[in-house]
Write an enzyme that holds these catalytic residues in place. Structure first.
Site, PDB file in Angstrom:
ATOM      1  N   CYS A 241      -4.935  -2.076  -0.353  1.00  0.00           N
ATOM      2  CA  CYS A 241      -4.749  -0.711  -0.832  1.00  0.00           C
ATOM      3  C   CYS A 241      -3.265  -0.452  -1.038  1.00  0.00           C
ATOM      4  CB  CYS A 241      -5.247   0.304   0.196  1.00  0.00           C
ATOM      5  SG  CYS A 241      -6.998   0.157   0.540  1.00  0.00           S
TER       6      CYS A 241
ATOM      7  N   GLY B  99      -5.069  -1.310  -5.900  1.00  0.00           N
ATOM      8  CA  GLY B  99      -6.416  -0.766  -5.726  1.00  0.00           C
ATOM      9  C   GLY B  99      -6.840   0.062  -6.909  1.00  0.00           C
TER      10      GLY B  99
ATOM     11  N   ASN C 167      -3.607   1.165   4.723  1.00  0.00           N
ATOM     12  CA  ASN C 167      -3.699  -0.126   4.032  1.00  0.00           C
ATOM     13  C   ASN C 167      -3.843  -1.203   5.097  1.00  0.00           C
ATOM     14  OD1 ASN C 167      -1.204  -2.214   2.339  1.00  0.00           O
ATOM     15  ND2 ASN C 167      -3.396  -2.485   2.472  1.00  0.00           N
ATOM     16  N   GLY C 168      -4.927  -1.987   4.994  1.00  0.00           N
ATOM     17  CA  GLY C 168      -5.136  -3.074   5.954  1.00  0.00           C
ATOM     18  C   GLY C 168      -6.538  -3.008   6.526  1.00  0.00           C
TER      19      GLY C 168
ATOM     20  N   CYS D  34       1.781 -10.968   5.597  1.00  0.00           N
ATOM     21  CA  CYS D  34       0.793 -11.665   4.761  1.00  0.00           C
ATOM     22  C   CYS D  34       1.491 -12.411   3.628  1.00  0.00           C
ATOM     23  CB  CYS D  34      -0.171 -10.631   4.179  1.00  0.00           C
ATOM     24  SG  CYS D  34      -1.224 -11.290   2.885  1.00  0.00           S
TER      25      CYS D  34
ATOM     26  N   TYR E   8       0.489 -13.508  -4.585  1.00  0.00           N
ATOM     27  CA  TYR E   8      -0.336 -12.888  -5.610  1.00  0.00           C
ATOM     28  C   TYR E   8      -0.277 -11.366  -5.654  1.00  0.00           C
ATOM     29  CZ  TYR E   8      -4.497 -10.987  -7.843  1.00  0.00           C
ATOM     30  OH  TYR E   8      -5.343 -10.243  -8.609  1.00  0.00           O
TER      31      TYR E   8
ATOM     32  N   SER F  72      -0.927 -13.618 -13.374  1.00  0.00           N
ATOM     33  CA  SER F  72      -0.538 -14.014 -12.030  1.00  0.00           C
ATOM     34  C   SER F  72       0.216 -15.349 -11.970  1.00  0.00           C
ATOM     35  CB  SER F  72      -1.778 -14.081 -11.147  1.00  0.00           C
ATOM     36  OG  SER F  72      -2.742 -14.930 -11.738  1.00  0.00           O
TER      37      SER F  72
ATOM     38  N   ASP G 200      -1.444 -21.697 -12.098  1.00  0.00           N
ATOM     39  CA  ASP G 200      -1.921 -20.404 -11.595  1.00  0.00           C
ATOM     40  C   ASP G 200      -1.423 -20.220 -10.166  1.00  0.00           C
ATOM     41  OD1 ASP G 200      -3.089 -17.924 -11.608  1.00  0.00           O
ATOM     42  OD2 ASP G 200      -5.124 -18.622 -11.994  1.00  0.00           O
ATOM     43  N   ASP G 201      -1.485 -18.990  -9.686  1.00  0.00           N
ATOM     44  CA  ASP G 201      -0.958 -18.718  -8.346  1.00  0.00           C
ATOM     45  C   ASP G 201      -1.923 -19.161  -7.261  1.00  0.00           C
ATOM     46  OD1 ASP G 201      -2.553 -16.310  -9.287  1.00  0.00           O
ATOM     47  OD2 ASP G 201      -2.390 -15.949  -7.140  1.00  0.00           O
TER      48      ASP G 201
ATOM     49  N   CYS H 184     -10.027 -13.947   5.159  1.00  0.00           N
ATOM     50  CA  CYS H 184      -8.969 -13.058   5.663  1.00  0.00           C
ATOM     51  C   CYS H 184      -9.628 -11.876   6.346  1.00  0.00           C
ATOM     52  CB  CYS H 184      -8.098 -12.570   4.510  1.00  0.00           C
ATOM     53  SG  CYS H 184      -6.851 -11.383   5.053  1.00  0.00           S
TER      54      CYS H 184
ATOM     55  N   CYS I 276       1.874 -14.771   8.192  1.00  0.00           N
ATOM     56  CA  CYS I 276       0.497 -15.164   8.480  1.00  0.00           C
ATOM     57  C   CYS I 276       0.054 -16.072   7.343  1.00  0.00           C
ATOM     58  CB  CYS I 276      -0.410 -13.931   8.530  1.00  0.00           C
ATOM     59  SG  CYS I 276      -2.173 -14.347   8.659  1.00  0.00           S
TER      60      CYS I 276
ATOM     61  N   CYS J 156      -5.285 -17.827   5.856  1.00  0.00           N
ATOM     62  CA  CYS J 156      -6.231 -18.196   4.781  1.00  0.00           C
ATOM     63  C   CYS J 156      -6.055 -19.653   4.362  1.00  0.00           C
ATOM     64  CB  CYS J 156      -6.103 -17.246   3.597  1.00  0.00           C
ATOM     65  SG  CYS J 156      -4.441 -17.084   2.910  1.00  0.00           S
TER      66      CYS J 156
END
Ligand code: 5GP
Ligand code: MG
Length: 472
Positions: free
Chosen positions: A2, A28, A105-106, A243, A249, A290, A352-353, A389, A439, A442
């Site tokens: 978000c 978002g 957000n989160g 993150c 991205y 991206s 790509d990313d 995630c 972090c 992922c």
């Protein structure tokens, strides 16, 4: 995921929030909302709805949102269904009729447990989002505490990711969780304080960037006060774990987050990527938008021309929004189309990313072959995404992550690529200035929080491989 925005002490607070949310729209697209506080009236106004910022707000809505302080939110659902009552900011009345608005957000990782406890105690939830837990925790703590103390008390109970803006009676409380998973920065605009998920929102308003809200910090900004206060609600107990996928991205390339220039950071990922995996290709083609920034790094480092041979239709929403797999493939075709003359008989680096489900790469690489590409060397500027995630990035379940099921060699063979290389975790971390503050769950399966609610399920799914680690 978000986006959040807030401004303290400006006669056009809601309108500026509207523009701020516009700059954060990429974070978002499902719903948007603003709450304003009118000091003269002593009351808040709320307007929110489903859809993009310009669809949700019209001139009359902004007029209705009068007052000098406001917060806003754009939502990309990670918990709770996309429906109007889950739109934020949440606005409630707490003790003595005091109004409180909250934008989050989160993702909280102990949300189910806390919700169960609160419901057992008689709390009535109005939404299905985890953010509402804050509201209840704060409301309860208020019986014996000030609002500031109540917010800190609530934070001591929740686990996981939260960048938060809370508005009450002309004061904005801006917080980042102790791990600092998601970004939140502050700026100055005349006499006003401005808060936003990303600095690109400040540029739009020509506000002067001041700094980030630190992990474990609460900044309190009050209408009419020239300085704001900083409160450390958690210092040094939990490691900072920002993150890394925000840099790969999510964030806009013209933003500054986590002390990094996102554009430069992505180019650096591209340079490291190609250092790891040089091939014999004659031009670099990014997957727009991206892949563009990493592809520039690839081209500059490899010394080969950069071509926009894949064209993006800008009127299509993000691929992830489509509900079914068949529609998703269709939407990739609508979204990205190759330029035939740039592909035919050419040997290409395609960049790509990230690869998530593999839909983009699967559908578009076949097309490059069809158009007569001589060789396709696929380069990805992040490591394989193998683990879900729990902190706010909307990855599908492990079964839908292509890298969970197939090795790079298998994907390379399945898609008929000449080569496939993902940036290594080391290469990724070499692209940021403070590598120990991220972090990477992922990619690595190393989760920085205990995750009591998924632990059993996860360990079942991953027991065979035994490579998931929870801290704590
Ligand atoms: P795939 O097609 O492999 O499922 O997804 C990869 C593409 O989706 C990449 O081009 C990447 O830029 C984009 N992507 C990666 N993560 C996300 C995300 O969280 N949301 C959306 N909308 N797109 C993503
Ligand atoms: Mg993409």
């Amino acid at each position: 995921m978000c986006g959040i925005f807030g401004i303290v002490g400006h006669e056009d607070a809601a309108r500026l929030t509207y523009f701020g949310l516009y700059a954060l729209q990429h974070r978002g697209q499902e719903s948007a909302g603003i709450v304003s506080w009118n000091g003269r009236e002593g009351s808040c106004h709320l307007h929110s709805g489903m859809g993009l910022v310009p669809d949700v707000f019209h001139e009359e809505d902004l007029k209705h949102l009068d007052g000098e302080t406001a917060i806003g939110h754009v939502r990309y659902s990670t918990t709770g269904k996309p429906q109007p009552r889950n739109a934020q900011p949440l606005l409630v009345r707490v003790r003595n009729g005091v109004q409180l608005a909250l934008a989050h957000n989160g993702n909280l990782t102990n949300a189910a447990e806390l919700r169960r406890e609160l419901e057992n105690d008689g709390c009535i939830f109005q939404t299905t989002i985890d953010s509402e837990i804050f509201v209840h925790l704060i409301a309860r703590a208020l019986s014996t505490r000030t609002l500031e103390e109540a917010v800190i008390e609530a934070c001591s109970k929740v686990e996981g990711a939260y960048s938060l803006l809370i508005l009450s009676e002309g004061v904005i409380y801006a917080l980042r969780d102790p791990h600092g998973f998601h970004p939140l920065s502050m700026a100055r605009m005349g006499d006003s304080w401005v808060f936003a998920s990303e600095s690109c929102a400040f540029d739009l308003l020509e506000a002067d960037y001041v700094r980030e809200v630190e992990p474990g910090e609460m900044v309190v900004a009050e209408q009419g006060y020239p300085t704001c206060r900083s409160v450390r609600f958690c210092r040094g107990e939990k490691p900072v774990r920002q993150c890394i996928f925000e840099l790969v991205y999510f964030a806009r390339p013209d933003s500054r987050i986590f002390g990094e220039d996102v554009y430069q950071c992505r180019k650096c990922m591209g340079r490291n990527l190609i250092r790891e995996s040089m091939a014999d290709a004659e031009c670099v083609v990014p997957f727009p938008d991206s892949g563009i920034y990493a592809a520039l790094g690839v081209a500059q480092e490899a010394g080969v021309p950069y071509e926009h041979a894949l064209i993006r239709n800008h009127y299509v929403g993000r691929t992830f929004i489509q509900p079914s797999q068949s529609m998703r493939q269709f939407s990739v075709r609508v979204k990205i189309n190759p330029v035939r003359s740039m592909i035919e008989k050419k040997s290409l680096y395609v960049v790509d990313d990230s690869i998530v489900r593999g839909t983009t790469i699967r559908t578009r690489v076949a097309k490059l072959r069809e158009l007569g590409a001589r060789a396709v060397h696929f380069r990805v500027s992040s490591p394989p995404i193998k683990y879900p995630c729990f902190y706010g990035i909307d990855f599908p379940s492990p079964n839908d992550l292509i890298a969970t099921k197939y090795s790079p060699e298998q994907i390379c063979a399945m898609l008929g690529l000449d080569s496939l290389h993902y940036l290594t975790k080391e290469g990724l971390l070499a692209s940021v200035s403070q590598p120990d503050r991220y972090c990477t769950a992922c990619f690595s399966g190393e989760y920085p929080t205990p995750l009591p609610e998924v632990r059993d399920k996860m360990s079942l799914e991953y027991r065979r491989r035994g490579d998931v680690r929870f801290s704590g």
